[in-house]
Structures are given as C-alpha cells and as structure tokens.
Design a protein around this motif. Structure first.
Motif, PDB file in Angstrom:
ATOM      1  N   THR A 120      65.714 -17.446 -52.702  1.00  0.00           N
ATOM      2  CA  THR A 120      66.069 -16.499 -51.640  1.00  0.00           C
ATOM      3  C   THR A 120      66.245 -15.072 -52.152  1.00  0.00           C
ATOM      4  O   THR A 120      66.405 -14.159 -51.350  1.00  0.00           O
ATOM      5  CB  THR A 120      67.352 -16.944 -50.907  1.00  0.00           C
ATOM      6  N   MET A 135      72.208 -29.031 -43.510  1.00  0.00           N
ATOM      7  CA  MET A 135      71.444 -27.774 -43.545  1.00  0.00           C
ATOM      8  C   MET A 135      71.282 -27.192 -42.147  1.00  0.00           C
ATOM      9  O   MET A 135      71.436 -25.990 -41.920  1.00  0.00           O
ATOM     10  CB  MET A 135      70.049 -28.017 -44.142  1.00  0.00           C
ATOM     11  N   ARG A 157      62.535 -14.230 -51.191  1.00  0.00           N
ATOM     12  CA  ARG A 157      62.017 -14.541 -49.846  1.00  0.00           C
ATOM     13  C   ARG A 157      63.069 -15.352 -49.101  1.00  0.00           C
ATOM     14  O   ARG A 157      63.975 -15.929 -49.725  1.00  0.00           O
ATOM     15  CB  ARG A 157      60.690 -15.313 -49.940  1.00  0.00           C
ATOM     16  N   ASP A 158      62.924 -15.424 -47.768  1.00  0.00           N
ATOM     17  CA  ASP A 158      63.842 -16.243 -46.985  1.00  0.00           C
ATOM     18  C   ASP A 158      63.472 -17.715 -47.156  1.00  0.00           C
ATOM     19  O   ASP A 158      62.349 -18.042 -47.526  1.00  0.00           O
ATOM     20  CB  ASP A 158      63.760 -15.867 -45.494  1.00  0.00           C
ATOM     21  N   LEU A 159      64.452 -18.563 -46.889  1.00  0.00           N
ATOM     22  CA  LEU A 159      64.197 -20.006 -46.925  1.00  0.00           C
ATOM     23  C   LEU A 159      64.158 -20.509 -45.484  1.00  0.00           C
ATOM     24  O   LEU A 159      65.179 -20.473 -44.784  1.00  0.00           O
ATOM     25  CB  LEU A 159      65.305 -20.733 -47.700  1.00  0.00           C
ATOM     26  N   PRO A 160      62.989 -20.967 -45.016  1.00  0.00           N
ATOM     27  CA  PRO A 160      62.945 -21.493 -43.649  1.00  0.00           C
ATOM     28  C   PRO A 160      63.938 -22.647 -43.487  1.00  0.00           C
ATOM     29  O   PRO A 160      64.076 -23.484 -44.370  1.00  0.00           O
ATOM     30  CB  PRO A 160      61.492 -21.979 -43.508  1.00  0.00           C
ATOM     31  N   ALA A 161      64.638 -22.663 -42.360  1.00  0.00           N
ATOM     32  CA  ALA A 161      65.622 -23.727 -42.099  1.00  0.00           C
ATOM     33  C   ALA A 161      64.899 -24.949 -41.548  1.00  0.00           C
ATOM     34  O   ALA A 161      63.813 -24.826 -40.977  1.00  0.00           O
ATOM     35  CB  ALA A 161      66.649 -23.227 -41.088  1.00  0.00           C
ATOM     36  N   PRO A 162      65.497 -26.129 -41.710  1.00  0.00           N
ATOM     37  CA  PRO A 162      64.853 -27.322 -41.137  1.00  0.00           C
ATOM     38  C   PRO A 162      64.927 -27.295 -39.612  1.00  0.00           C
ATOM     39  O   PRO A 162      65.821 -26.673 -39.034  1.00  0.00           O
ATOM     40  CB  PRO A 162      65.668 -28.475 -41.724  1.00  0.00           C
ATOM     41  N   ARG A 205      69.541 -20.265 -36.184  1.00  0.00           N
ATOM     42  CA  ARG A 205      68.760 -19.398 -37.071  1.00  0.00           C
ATOM     43  C   ARG A 205      67.604 -20.170 -37.700  1.00  0.00           C
ATOM     44  O   ARG A 205      67.740 -21.323 -38.079  1.00  0.00           O
ATOM     45  CB  ARG A 205      69.646 -18.836 -38.192  1.00  0.00           C
ATOM     46  N   GLY A 206      66.498 -19.518 -37.820  1.00  0.00           N
ATOM     47  CA  GLY A 206      65.311 -20.196 -38.332  1.00  0.00           C
ATOM     48  C   GLY A 206      65.172 -20.113 -39.840  1.00  0.00           C
ATOM     49  O   GLY A 206      64.312 -20.761 -40.430  1.00  0.00           O
ATOM     50  N   HIS A 207      66.009 -19.285 -40.472  1.00  0.00           N
ATOM     51  CA  HIS A 207      65.854 -19.147 -41.929  1.00  0.00           C
ATOM     52  C   HIS A 207      67.164 -18.710 -42.563  1.00  0.00           C
ATOM     53  O   HIS A 207      68.036 -18.141 -41.905  1.00  0.00           O
ATOM     54  CB  HIS A 207      64.757 -18.138 -42.253  1.00  0.00           C
ATOM     55  N   PHE A 208      67.269 -18.981 -43.850  1.00  0.00           N
ATOM     56  CA  PHE A 208      68.437 -18.567 -44.613  1.00  0.00           C
ATOM     57  C   PHE A 208      68.081 -17.356 -45.480  1.00  0.00           C
ATOM     58  O   PHE A 208      67.010 -17.313 -46.078  1.00  0.00           O
ATOM     59  CB  PHE A 208      68.901 -19.692 -45.558  1.00  0.00           C
ATOM     60  N   LYS A 209      69.024 -16.408 -45.554  1.00  0.00           N
ATOM     61  CA  LYS A 209      68.846 -15.271 -46.467  1.00  0.00           C
ATOM     62  C   LYS A 209      69.311 -15.670 -47.872  1.00  0.00           C
ATOM     63  O   LYS A 209      68.945 -15.055 -48.860  1.00  0.00           O
ATOM     64  CB  LYS A 209      69.672 -14.072 -45.987  1.00  0.00           C
ATOM     65  N   GLU A 229      61.387 -19.185 -37.802  1.00  0.00           N
ATOM     66  CA  GLU A 229      61.714 -18.422 -36.592  1.00  0.00           C
ATOM     67  C   GLU A 229      62.985 -18.978 -35.932  1.00  0.00           C
ATOM     68  O   GLU A 229      63.157 -20.199 -35.860  1.00  0.00           O
ATOM     69  CB  GLU A 229      60.544 -18.553 -35.624  1.00  0.00           C
ATOM     70  N   ASP A 230      63.843 -18.096 -35.436  1.00  0.00           N
ATOM     71  CA  ASP A 230      65.065 -18.536 -34.760  1.00  0.00           C
ATOM     72  C   ASP A 230      64.735 -19.292 -33.469  1.00  0.00           C
ATOM     73  O   ASP A 230      63.710 -19.033 -32.844  1.00  0.00           O
ATOM     74  CB  ASP A 230      65.938 -17.330 -34.381  1.00  0.00           C
TER      75      ASP A 230
END
Lengths: 474, 255
Positions: A452, A432, A455-460, A439-443, B252-253
């Motif tokens: 998604t 993941m 809403r966006d999915l926050p990345a680990p 990037r902090g999140h997935f579209k 957040e990026d």
C-alpha cells in the motif's frame, strides 16, 4: 572498484535506483525505444531468425556435450599457430598467469578491451596491485573506470549514465584540457576519449581482450566491438592476451558465424557489429601488424561444475544482453542493484553460483517470472526455470526465513486442508470486509504496508466464493 | 466450434474465492451457457504457486496432489486465471519427475485443463454471449497466460462479440504489470515502479475499462490506478462477458 559482492543489499540498491529520477528517465528512454525496438527491427529483416535460434540452441547443446574434445582441439590449433595456451581453474590462477606474462615483459601499462571475464575475476585491481596500470579502451568501460564503478550492463557498461554525467566525468579527469570546452555533443565526448586513448594504445606493453567465440578447428579467438578498440588492443602492443572462458568454444568458423548473426541482431539490432575481429596466433613473417606473443587464458571458474548441474543451460549464453533489456525488474532497478558483475536474469542465474546462494539469495526471487527473458533469448535458455532452481536451493538453506517463511508454511498447511482452509478464508474475508465497509480499497492494510506504499489494496467483495456458492448463489 | 456437453470442474482459484467471487459466478454462467454441466468441487484451495515460486517444492507437491485429487473425474477443468492454469498445465508434472504414478495423474490433469477464455473461445457459440457494454476497453495480457499458454487472440475474439464494446490496445502491451504473486509483497517498491508504468499505459489508452484474465494482475493495476486518481474501471473479462459490470469495479466503493 572492488568486486566484493553486495547482492544481499539488493533491496537498498533497488531503492537507490528508484529514487534516482535521472536514472529512471534514462531507463525509460533507452530500453523500450532503444534496445527493444532495435532488436525487433533486426529480427524483422531476418525471416529465418527463429530457425537460427533453434540451430544455435542445438549447436550450443552439442558443444556442451563434447566440451572436452573441442577445447583440446582448440588448444592444439592455438599451439600450432604459435600461440600459448593457459588453463586457469579459478580467478586466482587466471590473475597469476596474466601477472606473470606481464612481469616477464616488464609491462607498465596494459590496454584492455571490454571483457566481462576480467570483471568476473576483478583483474584491474590485481594489475594495479602489481604496479601495472590497466587502461580500459571501450568507451563505456573507460568512463566507468574513471568513475571507479562496476558495469551496469554486460554490453553497455555505462548504461546508467547520462551524457551530462559523462561530460562531468571527463571534465574532472581530463584536467589538462581547456576547462571551457564544450562537451554538449556525444561526438565531442567520443572524440575526446579517442584522443586520450590514442597515445595509450601506442604505448601499451600488453593488450588484454576477451573473446566472444573460440574456434576449435583453427585455434582462432574472435571479438566483436563497435568502436574498433578491440583491434587496437589486440594488434598494437607486443603481447596480446585473450582472457576468456571455456563456454566460448565453437567447433568451426561456420558455427561462429551462426552465433554472430544472432548476437548482433539480438543485442543491438545490427546486421553485424562494426568490427568482427578474428585472431589466430602471433604475427607471422610478412604480416604487417599483430602481436609478437599471443596468449589464451582459458578460465573455468566453476563452469565445469555448472555443466553437471541443473544450471547447465546457462552455459549456452552468448552475452547478448537481451534478457536484461527486456526484464521489467532491471527496467526499474538498473544493474548496480544486483550487487555484482552480471545483472538481470542471466546475472541472477550466474551470480549465486559465483558468490554463493547465501549472499545472492535475493536475486533469483527478484523476478516476476514474466518469462520475457526466455522469450527473447537467442539460444532459448529457460531462464525462469533456472531462477526457480536457485529458489529451490535457497529455500533448502533457509531463505527466505522469518515471518515470510512462516506465512508461506501456514498458507501451504491450509492449502492442503480444504475444510480448514474454507473456514479460515471465510473468517479472514469477513474481517477484511468489516474493516472495509462500503469502501472498495484500503490505503493501508496490516501486513501489506509495502504494497500500500505504492498502490491501494482492493478490498474483498464480501463472502468467499465457496461459502456463497454452497448457500446456493449462482 | 466443437459441440460437446462435458462435465466441467471449475477451479475458481484462491484469489477469486477470497477477493472477488463475482468472477467465479461469471465463469460459472459462461460455462453453463456453453452447454456444460459445471461443478465446483469444495476440496479445492490454491494451485500452489506461492509455495512453488518460493522454492518450497515439498509443499508445492503436496498442494498439487490436493488439486489433482479434487479434479479427478472431470472431462475438463477450467480456471479463470492464466497463471493458475499455467501452474497446472506447465508445472505440475515437473513436481513429480521421480514419481511415475503421480506424474501420470499430473499429466492427465494437465491435458484436461484450460484457462477460461481458451475454453470459451473454443467451445462457446459466440452468438450466445449476448453481453452488452457501451464503452471502450483495453486488455492486459497477463504473462503466464501469454507466454506459457499462448493466450492472446481468445480474449479479443470473445470481447469482439460484446455489443457496444470497443477494444483499444495500450502501448507496451506485452510488458509485465509487476505483480508476480509474492514478488509484489517481497519487492513492493520495485513492483510499484513497474505497475506505475503499466498504469500510465492504461491511462494513455483512454478507455473506460481495463480488463484482463488474471485477478492478481488486475488487483495490482487497479490499486495503482486508484492511487493515481484514475477513473479507469477494472473488471475481469469473465464479468464483462457475463454482463456483470453492474457490480462495483475492482477497488471501487459500493454505492
């Protein structure tokens, strides 16, 4: 409107509601600033509210423990007062009993007070089939009867409709009235309905109401309304039938008043409903009004089975609607999505029982388990626990199935094997994180397309806690 | 404040383990600051809510046993999540109604388990927090913490000790964010509509940060805030209290 359940279509019903901007606006406006606020105001004026809830819970539990005794006493008192008592095991029996009473007096029209039990047994359709015209007299019920719809709320049947929609409905169905009349004001709508119904009240052959409580010591049935339509339905026609269910009995008048204090405040924030009508037997000699014949049709419809099940607590329900008014799911789906008579948390406990868990398995899982329903319940029904009991039963018959079940089983298998779990977790998070990069999140994410979409999915962050901790990070 | 130096087992929870280890490290620091010896047993996985809330009682029971065994022998067990703590404290014993031996072990764990802010508010010398955050924060009370465990004052009491931090409450504060664990996967559109309301209440509070005690809810709201183009940053309360707001906020990026 036929009451063929379509609970298996919950997702579609919910989607229809979510895409209906007018409905969303209505729900936003009327739940939080309407029902919820009114309940808080009602509670604030009654410092002993929480104590009354405990008393009400204990009272209802006591009644359920001695239900047979109180029902027999009620029957005895009804008969002493000159009323007729009819026991109906199921909807078929109740409909047939009511049909017979109507036929015996050659009834052409029947006025009806609001009754969820009548909805439960689909009474209007049956009466129509017998050539008897049922006329709903509660304003909300009247409106949805014209529109051929099911109620969307147990105490506000037309809750899903705006004032303008009601005006359109009246224009369509009251064609004998001036087409250019103004229907801007709610009071104009109310007056129009009142005028239309007045004549019907006077001409009805039979009046059918529900009952909020049945008082065992006196053989009295009672209803609350805010429109007075219940009184007119009960006392104007020559025959009055109170169609009700076995869980409505209370030992004494005093007990009924305890529940009434909670009911009105919790439902609408009122100290009391506008009309609290107690009726005992038919008109006696010297009485100014009242029916010549008085019938109680007491429906079981499986409630004795509920009594002996893990769903027993739901029989404490006094139909105030608070759980519905505070449910975040109902707050965006409204009532029709639930696909049958009773919506919201209490409905998701009752409906699977009446229509079967195969048909209704989506309802108990359509809850975030936020617990607010239990928090606001005036008789402290542990609604999340009861919903969970249904989820257990649903799982046992293979619901959910398919990919959802497989995913659950894989997760459960891993969760029981810490070593394998941590290796798998490390790999999954590595994958993941590699996809996310900085990037902090997935579209969009594979397998989370539903999530998604909204809403966006926050990345680990990268690396599992356990792997980083084992490496000495602090 | 009660003076103790207990041996604490930290249950990091699966979401923190997978998605946001910084919450686990923040919890670790805070607990150590409270004077405790903190251990993170490697035998821990998930509390079992996905199985339990899906009606899979058998697996929920097996997972509960794994957790009970992993945390045997600690004076206190702490988790940075109201819903996982609620699962252990309120529900584990129900899984073993017909098994007295395991029910006793479940009850025992239940009596030793606390949610992070519950534990800190009770045991940490509040002067010890010494965190700083110059800005405003609104706090989301996650439902399980609020209603199963009665957590409401504890996080606010803790946040009040952070230098420069101003707490501003949002409207409709006790309503659910629509996460509900698997609910958000099974009914994503309904969940999306509920979290949209929550996000708009967060935005209306006009704060720099949203915080809360449950990562699941925070991921849900952060994801919605991001989608709405909001600038509100989202941190778990442990990260704020441990002075770890230098890591990128949820969603957040990286710089």
């Amino acid at each position: 409107m036929t009451h063929e359940p379509h609970c298996h279509d919950f997702q579609k019903g919910a989607a229809d509601a979510l895409n209906n901007d007018q409905l969303q606006e209505l729900l936003n406006r009327t739940l939080k600033n309407g029902f919820q606020k009114k309940r808080l105001n009602g509670m604030a004026r009654l410092p002993e509210y929480d104590q009354l809830r405990d008393q009400a819970r204990d009272l209802k539990n006591h009644i359920l423990d001695h239900l047979d005794a109180y029902l027999e006493r009620f029957e005895l008192e009804v008969q002493k007062a000159g009323g007729h008592m009819h026991w109906a095991e199921d909807g078929d029996q109740a409909r047939a009993i009511i049909g017979d009473i109507c036929k015996k007096v050659g009834a052409k029209t029947v006025t009806k007070g609001k009754s969820m039990i009548a909805e439960e047994i689909d009474l209007n359709d049956y009466l129509a089939e017998q050539g008897i015209e049922p006329i709903e007299t509660d304003l909300g019920e009247y409106i949805i009867q014209l529109r051929n719809e099911l109620p969307s709320h147990i105490i506000a049947p037309a809750f899903h409709l705006s004032k303008n929609q009601v005006a359109e409905t009246f224009r369509e169905h009251h064609q004998h009235l001036d087409a250019d009349r103004s229907l801007e004001e709610p009071t104009t709508l109310l007056n129009e309905a009142r005028k239309e119904l007045r004549d019907r009240f006077l001409k009805a052959d039979v009046g059918i109401t529900g009952a909020n409580f049945l008082v065992a010591e006196t053989g009295t049935a009672m209803i609350v309304t805010n429109e007075g339509n219940g009184d007119l339905t009960q006392c104007l026609p020559p025959v009055h039938i109170a169609l009700t269910s076995i869980d409505k009995v209370v030992p004494t008048l005093e007990d009924a008043t305890l529940l009434l204090r909670l009911l009105a405040r919790t439902a609408t924030g009122q100290e009391q409903s506008v009309y609290n009508t107690f009726f005992t037997g038919p008109k006696r000699e010297g009485d100014l009004d009242g029916p010549d014949e008085f019938h109680i049709v007491l429906l079981d419809n499986g409630r004795t089975e509920l009594l002996g099940s893990e769903f027993r607590d739901i029989l404490r329900c006094i139909r105030c609607g608070a759980c519905i008014n505070h449910c975040p799911v109902y707050g965006v789906t409204s009532g029709h999505a639930y696909g049958w008579v009773y919506p919201g948390p209490m409905g998701s406990v009752l409906t699977p029982f009446f229509v079967g868990i195969e048909e209704a398995h989506l309802l108990p899982s359509a809850s975030t388990f936020c617990g607010r329903c239990q928090d606001v319940c005036p008789v402290r029904i542990p609604l999340p626990d009861l919903l969970r009991n249904w989820r257990n039963r649903a799982f046992a018959v293979g619901k959910p199935g398919g990919a959802q079940r497989l995913a659950l089983k894989v997760w459960a298998m891993l969760a029981q094997r810490p070593g394998l779990y941590h290796v798998t977790a490390r790999f999954k998070i590595w994958a993941m994180k590699s996809l996310a990069g900085k990037r902090g999140h997935f579209k969009w994410f594979i397998g989370a397309g539903g999530w998604t979409k909204a809403r966006d999915l926050p990345a680990p962050q990268g690396g599992t806690f356990q792997s980083r901790y084992q490496k000495g990070e602090r | 404040m009660e003076q103790i130096s207990p041996r604490i087992g930290l249950f990091v929870t699966c979401l923190v383990d997978l998605m946001r280890p910084s919450v686990g490290f923040a919890a670790l620091r805070l607990l150590e600051r409270a004077g405790a010896e903190v251990v993170v047993p490697p035998e821990q996985t998930c509390c079992g809510q996905p199985a339990y809330n899906s009606g899979d009682v058998e697996d929920a029971r097996a997972i509960a046993k794994t957790v009970i065994e992993a945390f045997e022998g600690f004076d206190v067990v702490v988790a940075p999540s109201g819903s996982c703590t609620g699962m252990i404290v309120e529900h584990y014993a129900k899984l073993f109604e017909n098994d007295p031996t395991w029910k006793a072990r479940a009850d025992n764990l239940s009596g030793r388990t606390q949610e992070l802010t519950q534990f800190l508010a009770q045991h940490l010398d509040l002067n010890e927090i010494s965190a700083q955050f110059d800005g405003s924060v609104t706090y989301h009370d996650s439902c399980a913490g609020l209603r199963e465990l009665g957590i409401k004052d504890q996080p606010r009491k803790l946040l009040a000790t952070v230098d420069g931090l101003v707490l501003k409450e949002m409207d409709d504060i006790e309503s659910c964010c629509g996460f509900g664990g698997l609910f958000s996967i099974k009914y994503p559109d309904v969940s999306g509509a509920i979290v949209d309301k929550k996000a708009s209440n967060v935005e209306a509070a006009e704060t720099d940060l949203l915080s809360g005690g449950d990562l699941g809810c925070l991921m849900n709201v952060a994801g919605k805030l991001k989608r709405r183009g909001s600038n509100v940053r989202v941190y778990h309360i442990a990260e704020i209290l441990a002075g770890m707001t230098d890591v990128p906020a949820l969603g957040e990026d990286e710089a």
